[in-house]
Design an enzyme around this catalytic site. Sequence first.
Site, mmCIF file in Angstrom:
data_model
loop_
_atom_site.group_PDB
_atom_site.id
_atom_site.type_symbol
_atom_site.label_atom_id
_atom_site.label_comp_id
_atom_site.label_asym_id
_atom_site.label_seq_id
_atom_site.Cartn_x
_atom_site.Cartn_y
_atom_site.Cartn_z
ATOM 1 N N ARG A 91 -5.803 -6.666 7.470
ATOM 2 C CA ARG A 91 -4.538 -6.114 7.262
ATOM 3 C C ARG A 91 -3.315 -6.626 7.942
ATOM 4 O O ARG A 91 -2.798 -6.075 8.561
ATOM 5 C CB ARG A 91 -4.577 -4.334 7.711
ATOM 6 C CG ARG A 91 -5.562 -3.800 6.967
ATOM 7 C CD ARG A 91 -5.406 -3.685 5.442
ATOM 8 N NE ARG A 91 -6.780 -2.798 4.908
ATOM 9 C CZ ARG A 91 -7.631 -3.533 4.408
ATOM 10 N NH1 ARG A 91 -7.597 -4.786 4.277
ATOM 11 N NH2 ARG A 91 -8.658 -2.773 3.710
ATOM 12 N N SER B 159 -5.446 5.130 3.095
ATOM 13 C CA SER B 159 -5.983 5.410 4.369
ATOM 14 C C SER B 159 -4.851 5.206 5.401
ATOM 15 O O SER B 159 -4.252 4.089 5.349
ATOM 16 C CB SER B 159 -7.162 4.117 4.798
ATOM 17 O OG SER B 159 -8.073 4.345 3.735
ATOM 18 N N GLU C 285 -2.624 2.164 9.871
ATOM 19 C CA GLU C 285 -2.445 0.904 9.093
ATOM 20 C C GLU C 285 -1.272 1.049 8.064
ATOM 21 O O GLU C 285 -0.643 0.017 7.880
ATOM 22 C CB GLU C 285 -3.855 1.156 8.199
ATOM 23 C CG GLU C 285 -3.764 -0.045 6.885
ATOM 24 C CD GLU C 285 -4.774 0.183 5.771
ATOM 25 O OE1 GLU C 285 -5.853 0.687 6.020
ATOM 26 O OE2 GLU C 285 -4.812 -0.194 4.744
HETATM 27 C C1 LIG Z 1 -4.131 6.106 -3.419
HETATM 28 C C2 LIG Z 1 -4.092 4.732 -2.410
HETATM 29 C C3 LIG Z 1 -5.202 4.077 -2.035
HETATM 30 C C4 LIG Z 1 -4.938 2.693 -1.358
HETATM 31 N N1 LIG Z 1 -6.079 1.986 -1.186
HETATM 32 C C5 LIG Z 1 -6.175 0.691 -0.727
HETATM 33 C C6 LIG Z 1 -7.141 0.023 -0.441
HETATM 34 O O1 LIG Z 1 -8.198 0.278 -0.894
HETATM 35 N N2 LIG Z 1 -6.993 -1.148 0.236
HETATM 36 C C7 LIG Z 1 -5.978 -1.271 0.785
HETATM 37 O O2 LIG Z 1 -5.778 -2.558 1.526
HETATM 38 N N3 LIG Z 1 -4.688 -0.865 0.696
HETATM 39 C C8 LIG Z 1 -5.096 0.441 0.066
HETATM 40 N N4 LIG Z 1 -3.754 1.152 -0.018
HETATM 41 C C9 LIG Z 1 -2.548 0.983 0.651
HETATM 42 C C10 LIG Z 1 -1.629 -0.030 -0.344
HETATM 43 O O3 LIG Z 1 -1.420 0.329 -1.621
HETATM 44 C C11 LIG Z 1 -1.907 -1.222 0.181
HETATM 45 O O4 LIG Z 1 -1.610 -1.879 1.492
HETATM 46 C C12 LIG Z 1 -0.730 -2.216 -0.761
HETATM 47 O O5 LIG Z 1 -1.158 -3.598 -0.667
HETATM 48 C C13 LIG Z 1 0.833 -2.123 -0.368
HETATM 49 O O6 LIG Z 1 1.556 -2.672 -1.085
HETATM 50 P P1 LIG Z 1 2.878 -2.171 -1.554
HETATM 51 O O7 LIG Z 1 3.506 -2.962 -2.640
HETATM 52 O O8 LIG Z 1 2.948 -0.669 -1.884
HETATM 53 O O9 LIG Z 1 3.674 -2.371 -0.408
HETATM 54 P P2 LIG Z 1 4.750 -1.327 0.489
HETATM 55 O O10 LIG Z 1 4.301 -0.100 1.059
HETATM 56 O O11 LIG Z 1 5.931 -1.389 -0.466
HETATM 57 O O12 LIG Z 1 5.017 -2.162 2.007
HETATM 58 C C14 LIG Z 1 4.052 -2.423 2.748
HETATM 59 C C15 LIG Z 1 4.573 -3.331 3.758
HETATM 60 O O13 LIG Z 1 4.681 -4.574 3.173
HETATM 61 C C16 LIG Z 1 6.106 -5.183 3.194
HETATM 62 N N5 LIG Z 1 6.312 -5.920 1.788
HETATM 63 C C17 LIG Z 1 6.010 -5.424 0.715
HETATM 64 N N6 LIG Z 1 6.442 -6.367 -0.257
HETATM 65 C C18 LIG Z 1 6.893 -7.512 0.401
HETATM 66 C C19 LIG Z 1 7.278 -8.480 0.078
HETATM 67 N N7 LIG Z 1 7.509 -8.962 -1.232
HETATM 68 N N8 LIG Z 1 7.781 -9.538 1.000
HETATM 69 C C20 LIG Z 1 7.766 -9.281 2.378
HETATM 70 N N9 LIG Z 1 7.356 -8.011 2.712
HETATM 71 C C21 LIG Z 1 6.754 -7.028 1.731
HETATM 72 C C22 LIG Z 1 6.981 -4.017 3.552
HETATM 73 O O14 LIG Z 1 8.103 -4.204 4.158
HETATM 74 C C23 LIG Z 1 5.841 -3.189 4.231
HETATM 75 O O15 LIG Z 1 6.100 -3.345 5.603
HETATM 76 C C24 LIG Z 1 -3.827 2.456 -0.843
HETATM 77 C C25 LIG Z 1 -2.703 3.107 -0.953
HETATM 78 C C26 LIG Z 1 -2.783 4.549 -1.670
HETATM 79 C C27 LIG Z 1 -1.617 5.185 -1.850
#
Ligand SMILES: Cc1cc2nc3c(=O)[nH]c(=O)nc-3n(C[C@H](O)[C@H](O)[C@H](O)COP(=O)(O)OP(=O)(O)OC[C@H]3O[C@@H](n4cnc5c(N)ncnc54)[C@H](O)[C@@H]3O)c2cc1C
Length: 298
Positions: free
Chosen positions: A172, A222, A292
């Site tokens: 992560r 998570s 996380e």
């Molecule tokens: C139901 C559910 C299931 C999930 N299952 C998993 C799983 O199996 N495995 C897993 O790893 N995660 C999981 N996640 C967590 C999440 O979906 C992942 O971590 C995902 O990669 C986050 O992407 P996001 O676009 O939503 O990021 P955001 O939540 O929008 O941002 C997360 C971080 O990334 C930064 N960020 C986002 N985009 C950029 C960019 N373009 N440039 C620079 N920084 C950026 C943001 O500033 C923030 O600090 C889950 C979440 C949910 C709700």
Amino acid sequence: MQQVNLIQMFPGYDIKQNQALSAYTNTRVGGPADWIFWPKKLAELKDVVRYAHDQTIPVTVLGNASNLIIGDNGLSGLVIFLTNLTDITLDTHTVTAGAGAAIIDVTQVAAEHSLTGLEWAAGIPGSVGGAVFMNAGAYGGQVAESLVSADVLTPTGEIKTYTNAELDFGYRHSTVQATGEIILSATFALAPDEQTAIVARMEDFNTRRASKQPLEYPSCGSVFKRPEGYFAGKLIMDSDLQGYQVGGAQVSTKHAGFIVNKGDATGSDYVAVIQHVQATVQAKFDVALEPEVRILGK
Ligand SMILES: Cc1cc2nc3c(=O)[nH]c(=O)nc-3n(C[C@H](O)[C@H](O)[C@H](O)COP(=O)(O)OP(=O)(O)OC[C@H]3O[C@@H](n4cnc5c(N)ncnc54)[C@H](O)[C@@H]3O)c2cc1C
């Protein structure tokens, strides 16, 4: 921040003032942002990022806001959503996707072209940028395994390309977490395979998700990282914390690693539940749980 008027400064750009972030987060919590900007193209993003840098306006880039808890006082400065930068292009066995593309859509394009390597991400509700930033992973796969390179925009408006090695992926973790750079796109190297086998793996992962995760409630997935030698969910379950609730935030009764919004949770509710879970698990098992999820704002 109110003395700078970004809407007047950038006519025609999709910018809103004083908007509640709860409308955009997966947990449905989060106070207001001074400004929210949805660039329609890279040139717009560069203009605004350079201006924000010159004016020392804090910038937060979000993807699908699926791994976040945003405080009730929101975020000061400028929040940028890259949800319009969603191009996905294919070159033989290589897929390049804009940071705003849903990683789920990328897995579907890969499957349509009989390419394997991203099935593990079929049910992750994040964007490509968020997945690279977090080195998202599931079911034994992770971004680091297939990512070739990522383009980023520096705070001064310069574009750089990082190789996989330069992003220094870990559990992560990626270097972008420390640099404040904006991920613009990512290129993944995949391999040909039987389409039916690829689709079967994606369906299997999604069935497993639906059976174990409380997908019927808003959440941020998570909440805690896997501590060395343990599973966060098991420690929380064995601490009898499932169902523990503050306001509208509850440790899921279906998956102890999730904290769900039962309807009217606030950012403070989420933080209170997280702190209680950390203190209880520490006292009972002497294990420190590290979030996380990214906790932003106050
Ligand atoms: C139901 C559910 C299931 C999930 N299952 C998993 C799983 O199996 N495995 C897993 O790893 N995660 C999981 N996640 C967590 C999440 O979906 C992942 O971590 C995902 O990669 C986050 O992407 P996001 O676009 O939503 O990021 P955001 O939540 O929008 O941002 C997360 C971080 O990334 C930064 N960020 C986002 N985009 C950029 C960019 N373009 N440039 C620079 N920084 C950026 C943001 O500033 C923030 O600090 C889950 C979440 C949910 C709700």
